[in-house]
Motif scaffolding. Structure first.
Motif, short mmCIF file in Angstrom:
data_model
loop_
_atom_site.label_atom_id
_atom_site.label_comp_id
_atom_site.label_asym_id
_atom_site.label_seq_id
_atom_site.Cartn_x
_atom_site.Cartn_y
_atom_site.Cartn_z
N ALA A 7 0.97 -0.94 -0.08
CA ALA A 7 0.08 -0.14 0.13
C ALA A 7 0.88 1.24 0.10
CB ALA A 7 -0.79 0.13 1.19
N ILE A 8 0.52 2.24 -0.91
CA ILE A 8 1.00 3.57 -0.89
C ILE A 8 0.27 4.38 -0.59
CG2 ILE A 8 2.67 5.14 -2.39
CD1 ILE A 8 3.56 2.47 -4.06
N SER A 9 0.56 5.27 0.49
CA SER A 9 -0.68 6.07 0.95
C SER A 9 -0.17 7.74 0.38
CB SER A 9 -0.46 6.27 2.35
OG SER A 9 0.95 6.51 2.82
N THR A 10 -1.27 8.36 0.43
CA THR A 10 -1.26 9.74 0.21
C THR A 10 -1.07 10.17 -1.24
OG1 THR A 10 -0.31 10.07 2.41
CG2 THR A 10 -0.69 12.17 1.11
N ILE A 11 -1.65 9.28 -2.13
CA ILE A 11 -1.60 9.37 -3.49
C ILE A 11 -2.51 10.11 -3.96
CG2 ILE A 11 -1.44 8.10 -5.81
CD1 ILE A 11 0.93 7.68 -3.85
N PRO A 12 -2.33 11.41 -4.57
CA PRO A 12 -3.27 12.20 -4.92
C PRO A 12 -4.25 11.59 -6.36
CG PRO A 12 -1.19 12.91 -5.68
CD PRO A 12 -1.26 12.08 -4.75
N GLU A 13 -5.46 12.02 -6.32
CA GLU A 13 -6.47 11.72 -7.38
C GLU A 13 -5.75 11.82 -8.75
OE1 GLU A 13 -11.07 11.89 -8.69
OE2 GLU A 13 -10.18 12.82 -6.96
N THR A 14 -5.04 13.05 -8.88
CA THR A 14 -4.71 13.37 -10.23
C THR A 14 -3.78 12.15 -10.89
OG1 THR A 14 -3.05 14.35 -9.16
CG2 THR A 14 -4.90 15.87 -9.80
N VAL A 15 -3.17 11.49 -9.96
CA VAL A 15 -2.28 10.45 -10.49
C VAL A 15 -2.51 8.96 -10.10
CG1 VAL A 15 -0.49 10.41 -8.39
CG2 VAL A 15 0.29 10.04 -10.64
N GLY A 16 -3.41 8.95 -8.88
CA GLY A 16 -3.58 7.68 -8.38
C GLY A 16 -4.12 6.25 -9.39
N TYR A 17 -5.08 6.79 -10.41
CA TYR A 17 -5.72 6.24 -11.32
C TYR A 17 -4.62 5.66 -12.36
CZ TYR A 17 -10.21 7.30 -9.10
OH TYR A 17 -11.04 7.26 -8.04
N SER A 18 -3.76 6.66 -12.69
CA SER A 18 -2.73 6.48 -13.92
C SER A 18 -1.59 5.44 -13.33
CB SER A 18 -2.13 7.86 -14.11
OG SER A 18 -3.02 8.73 -14.61
N LEU A 19 -1.53 5.20 -12.06
CA LEU A 19 -0.50 4.42 -11.41
C LEU A 19 -0.98 2.77 -11.42
CD1 LEU A 19 1.18 6.32 -8.63
CD2 LEU A 19 2.13 5.87 -10.88
N LEU A 20 -2.26 2.68 -11.50
CA LEU A 20 -2.74 1.24 -11.43
C LEU A 20 -2.10 0.39 -12.26
CD1 LEU A 20 -6.56 2.06 -11.38
CD2 LEU A 20 -5.36 1.00 -9.67
N PRO A 21 -1.81 0.64 -13.73
CA PRO A 21 -0.96 -0.27 -14.45
C PRO A 21 0.41 -0.82 -14.03
CG PRO A 21 -1.93 1.28 -16.08
CD PRO A 21 -2.00 1.79 -14.53
N LEU A 22 0.93 -0.12 -13.23
CA LEU A 22 2.17 -0.31 -12.69
C LEU A 22 2.46 -1.43 -11.62
CD1 LEU A 22 3.92 3.40 -12.68
CD2 LEU A 22 3.80 1.59 -14.46
N ALA A 23 1.85 -2.44 -11.91
CA ALA A 23 1.88 -3.69 -10.75
C ALA A 23 3.65 -3.82 -10.53
CB ALA A 23 1.31 -4.85 -11.46
N PRO A 24 4.60 -3.76 -11.28
CA PRO A 24 5.96 -4.03 -10.76
C PRO A 24 5.95 -3.14 -9.69
CG PRO A 24 5.75 -3.82 -13.31
CD PRO A 24 4.43 -3.47 -12.85
N VAL A 25 5.48 -2.24 -9.37
CA VAL A 25 5.81 -1.34 -8.14
C VAL A 25 5.82 -2.25 -6.79
CG1 VAL A 25 5.36 0.72 -6.80
CG2 VAL A 25 5.57 1.06 -9.24
#
Length: 1037
Positions: free
Chosen positions: A426-444
């Motif tokens: 879990a990565i916290s305090t992710i703003p909505e402006t970027v949160g959805y865009s990070l969904l494909p980055l499963a390797p994180v």
């Protein structure tokens, strides 16, 4: 042991201390003062002076060094042998993987066991200290590189006495083109990479080339006209996101100090020495088309940048080949052999307490004992779930916006079920402006998955290879992971594989990912778009090369990831990844023969059990250490492995085998918990442990000393009459408040006299281990730190229930201080090694310091003047530091003659700072800004915390289990209070009946700040909390 060895007597020259000899022609001058000069230094610079010097210089360790005792030596030679030039090429290739470099020659210079020049008054602390280091200059027809090598424990001092300034000055690692000379022309650039204790100390611990203690620099090419180009195997922050887990030791890069137009202070680094030998050398700027094209170096890293002094560039030159007399060409590399080989006898502390230490011909190695897994320096129980806390840093461009979204100190928390290879991140305090865009980055999330992936037979996951001592840099590149609006809040990605390529000290991986975005349904159809992006990782770590019998890792391993699930929670601003991971061989498309349930996660073992694969699909479940059962169901302590069980297992092994430094048996208390202070029976070293028996960094003490360890386990609650948890209202007047495990007591003061008969319990907290105390004289509230949960709480002295104000992202909060004017609290965290600030209600947290801290403890404020003071009881380098409350102007206040500085207090009335030291057994005081300090009282037992009131100090003592009063005027202890409950006393503070007079710039209207107002002397700074969302916070001074 050096990579480039120096075998004496085989073409190797020894630099004489007297009567230096010069070689004719174009030449280098090797000096005893840790430099290689590009030309003969002029007579006026015969002793180190201000840097840069007038001559060109390569300085692996520039300082006043002493070889007059005949023990320290300087060796040098030019070597044309293929074995040495190949080795130099490998070092350069590691640091600059994008170039092709084939050197034709190499000059190797070794400074062996050189001593610091001490001047007329010798410093006892430097007696017997010796430094050993090496420089290699490798050159081809078109370019040249410098390789600096610093062996483990090779640098034992970082300052020397200056013959010119007659004071102690720091050493320096630097380069200068000089203002005259054959190779570098006048008015050239210069670069300083290290010139203080921290950066010098990092030379042997860190690297810029991926191998510990090895530093590589490009020094001769068109790209170096404005300064040398340092290697950097990790990508800069501008290239993508960087993951830096707080449980993993980050590799600290040496900073490049910008001194292009700045005059040096009196303590500036030094330059050359006249005593030298000369070695011919060629630095040619020509570059072949096959090498890295000329041009400015890439964007500077966070702590690395280059610059240029005004002046002309050096001329292009044709390479010159100069013969060297008396140099025997052999195929043998230089050998470097001394009696300083590291052994288990004096380095056992570098291994995990759950590891065996073994000596080899060239050094020692650590390996985890049965039932544990890891790299030997860090070991965890096999099959036991693990929690990993860390940080995410980086910059991400979203959509067509040219402004990146910056992540700094963004919290990452993971839970790993090791026997299934499942990781939940879990990565916290992710703003909505970027949160959805990070969904494909499963390797994180896959980074954590690789660390703890299920291991197929003969293959190793990341933790088994690197332990927690690695640095991971990630580059993500594509034409837009932009998902636009809010139509995607979760997803199930397809399983994927990733290849990891292994070489000594470096692991790399790269792949191309593909994902599909389904847009909202329109007219009965849901259009979809396929996107791709590139994923590259570079992981650097330290490995033990002494055990040549250890099975070599496969050159390539494949991480298989399935059951991939991602989720962005808009309300909580949390990004979550869940993956199942296994590490094994590269699959060639044929059916996978490795279908053992242990490898694919279908075994059904308990989450606290290890799965042991057998032939074919057979397997067995075995409960982890600290749990018992049949493996399918395991039960135990519930929170940690059992100290008693481990004591029994290791004790039985010790009885069967002869004693050796590699065996450690833990000590347990009567409740089966680990005793906070653990000591090794055969070496005498002691250290602090957490509740799971893991050693706390920086706490290890040498034989004969005991570190001030804190128990993180609250004592068992005895069932009986219920104890009220509410605060018992405090009577009028001034009181001492002190903490014992599970409660806070009050002790009234009449004048300065302790009213011992009226001492009573203020607050019962039987489930807590309260350490630090602070008092708010405005609202009459007491604040405390609790290391058992851990948490920070407060309660009103008027009565009522206590409340917890902070319980997230804490390791071991210990000291706490309060600015009653600015309405902020400050605290130290000795596990996370950082200092933070927040508002009094626990909101608006901001990290002030998280570097150069090891075991910070006591902390105190000077509210009126806007200053902050804290202790750092790191056994290797204890110190007392200060800064402004906004974190600026940080500096060391006291560093000499300290042992274990625990607590400190600042008296607002006398403007005096006092501290107690459990190592020196003293109370000392000083007035900040004045050089002198006063020893108030010596012969203390084991002081922990201290507070002040009037002309008296009051400190808690562990051995006496008492509160002791000290009269500052007569430097004498005047009274002692022994609480009824004879257990350790921790924090102490003064609950004043009224606040001290004074104000600061945050006293009124929060200083005009939107969020945090942090006082400074005569001003204030407005700061934003970490991970601030939106643009409503304004920072200003």
């Amino acid at each position: 042991m050096f990579i480039f060895e120096t075998e004496r007597g085989r073409g190797q020259r020894e630099r004489e201390t007297q009567n230096p000899k010069q070689a004719p022609g174009s030449e280098l001058s090797v000096t005893t003062n840790g430099i290689i000069a590009m030309s003969e230094p002029p007579a006026k610079e015969s002793s180190p002076g201000l840097f840069p010097p007038t001559f060109g210089v390569v300085a692996p360790f520039l300082a006043d060094l002493d070889t007059t005792d005949g023990f320290g030596k300087v060796y040098y030679r030019e070597d044309l042998s293929p074995s040495v030039t190949r080795l130099a090429a490998e070092c350069v290739q590691r640091g600059f993987p994008e170039i092709s470099f084939q050197p034709s020659s190499a000059v190797v210079v070794t400074w062996e066991s050189v001593a610091p020049y001490q001047g007329p008054s010798k410093d006892p602390a430097q007696e017997g200290k010796r430094n050993t280091f090496q420089a290699v200059l490798a050159s081809s027809d078109s370019s040249s590189y410098a390789i600096f090598l610093y062996p483990e424990d090779g640098l034992q001092f970082d300052t020397t006495f200056s013959k010119k300034d007659e004071t102690q000055v720091p050493a320096v690692v630097a380069f200068s083109q000089g203002v005259q000379g054959f190779i570098w022309k006048s008015d050239g650039a210069y670069n300083i990479f290290a010139n203080d204790r921290e950066s010098i100390g990092n030379l042997a611990k860190s690297s810029n080339s991926g191998q510990q203690g090895v530093w590589v620099f490009e020094i001769g090419s068109p790209a170096t006209a404005s300064g040398v180009v340092p290697s950097d195997v990790s990508l800069g922050l501008d290239d993508g996101a960087e993951y830096d887990d707080e449980d993993y030791d980050s590799v600290t890069h040496l900073g490049l100090e910008d001194v292009g137009t700045t005059s040096f202070p009196h303590e500036a680094p030094r330059s050359g020495d006249p005593s030298m030998h000369s070695v011919p050398w060629v630095l040619s700027p020509r570059r072949l088309p096959t090498e890295r094209p000329p041009g400015p170096p890439g964007p500077p890293t966070e702590r690395t940048r280059s610059f240029q002094l005004p002046g002309e560039r050096f001329h292009q030159q044709h390479p010159q080949v100069i013969d060297v007399d008396e140099v025997e060409e052999t195929g043998v590399v230089f050998s470097y052999n001394t009696d300083s080989r590291q052994t288990c006898a004096n380095n056992r502390h570098q291994c995990s307490v759950h590891a065996e230490c073994r000596d080899f011909a060239t050094g020692f190695c650590c390996s985890c004992v049965a039932g544990y897994t890891g790299n030997g320096r860090q070991c965890v129980a096999e099959g036991s779930p693990q929690r990993v806390n860390g940080k995410v840093k980086g910059r991400i461009l979203v959509g067509n916006s040219p402004v990146p979204i910056v992540f700094e100190n963004t919290d990452l928390h993971s839970y790993v079920v090791m026997n299934h290879g499942r990781s939940y991140t879990a990565i916290s305090t992710i703003p909505e402006t970027v949160g959805y865009s990070l969904l494909p980055l499963a390797p994180v999330g896959g980074i954590i998955g690789w660390m703890f992936a299920v291991e197929q037979d003969g293959f190793k996951n990341g933790f088994s290879i690197t332990g927690n001592s690695s640095q991971t840099s990630v580059f993500i590149g594509h034409r837009g992971i932009w998902l636009g609006g809010r139509f995607l809040s979760s997803g199930h990605s397809e399983p994927y594989t990733e290849l990891y390529h292994y070489s000594p000290g470096v692991i790399t991986s790269s792949s191309t990912r593909e994902y599909t975005v389904m847009e909202p349904e329109q007219d009965g159809a849901a259009p979809s778009t396929i996107y791709t992006y590139q994923w590259r990782q570079t992981i650097t770590f330290q490995e033990c090369a002494h055990d040549t019998s250890r099975p070599a890792l496969p050159n390539t391993q494949q991480l298989s990831v399935d059951s991939v699930f991602v989720l962005y929670n808009q309300e909580e601003s949390i990004l979550r990844y869940a993956l199942s991971n296994s590490i094994g061989p590269v699959k060639d498309g044929s059916p996978d023969a490795l279908q053992n349930p242990c490898y694919i996660g279908t075994h059904g073992c308990d989450t606290n059990a290890a799965c042991r694969p057998g032939p074919g699909v057979q397997f067995a479940c075995e409960c982890s250490i600290g749990f018992r059962g049949d493996g399918r169901t395991c039960s135990g302590t519930g929170v940690s492995r059992s100290c008693k069980l481990e004591e029994h297992i290791l004790g039985a092994a010790g009885a069967a085998d002869p004693p050796r430094p590699g065996l450690f048996v833990p000590e347990c208390d009567e409740h089966g918990h680990y005793v906070p202070t653990q000591c090794h029976g055969s070496t005498g070293y002691c250290w602090c442990v957490d509740r799971d028996g893991r050693e706390l960094e920086g706490t290890r003490t040498r034989p004969g000393m005991s570190p001030p360890c804190l128990s993180t386990v609250a004592p068992p609650i005895h069932h009986g009459p219920s104890v009220p948890t509410a605060v018992i209202p405090l009577p009028p007047g001034t009181h001492l408040l002190f903490a014992q495990t599970g409660k806070i007591e009050r002790l009234p003061l009449e004048g300065s006299t302790m009213q011992k008969s009226e001492a009573k319990t203020l607050l019962h907290a039987p489930d807590k281990v309260i350490i630090g105390l602070a008092f708010d004289c405005v609202d009459k509230m007491v604040y405390w730190t609790d290391i058992s949960e851990p948490s920070i709480g407060r309660a009103s002295l008027h009565g009522g229930e206590p409340t917890t104000i902070i319980r997230q992202d804490l390791g071991s909060p210990e000291g706490i201080a309060l600015d009653h004017l600015g309405r902020n609290i400050f605290w130290t965290d000795s596990h996370l090694d950082r200092i933070e600030v927040a508002k009094l209600d626990g909101t608006q947290r901001r990290v002030l310091f998280e570097t150069d801290l090891v075991n910070p403890r006591g902390i105190v404020t000077d509210s009126v003047r806007g200053n902050l003071y804290w202790t750092n009881w790191n056994r290797e380098s204890p110190k007392i530091e200060t800064s402004y409350m906004d974190g600026t102007n940080r500096r060391v206040l006291v560093q000499d003659d300290l042992g274990l500085p625990n607590g400190l207090t600042f008296d607002a009335y006398s403007a005096q700072l006092c501290w107690v030291d459990a190592g020196t057994s003293r109370v000392e005081c000083l007035k900040p800004g004045q050089p002198s300090r006063r020893k108030v009282l010596e012969g203390l037992q084991y002081p922990f915390a201290v507070t002040s009131y009037g002309k008296h100090l009051y400190y808690t003592d562990w051995k006496m289990s008492s509160v002791v009063a000290v009269d500052l005027a007569i430097s004498k202890g005047t009274d002692t209070f022994h609480p009824h409950k004879q257990t350790r006393l921790y924090g102490v503070t003064t609950a004043l009946s009224q606040c001290p007079q004074g104000h600061n710039y945050c006293s009124v209207n929060n200083g005009g700040c939107t969020h945090l107002c942090l006082a400074t002397p005569g001003s204030r700074t407005c700061r934003c909390p970490d991970n601030t969302l939106g643009v409503d916070c304004i920072e200003q001074k």
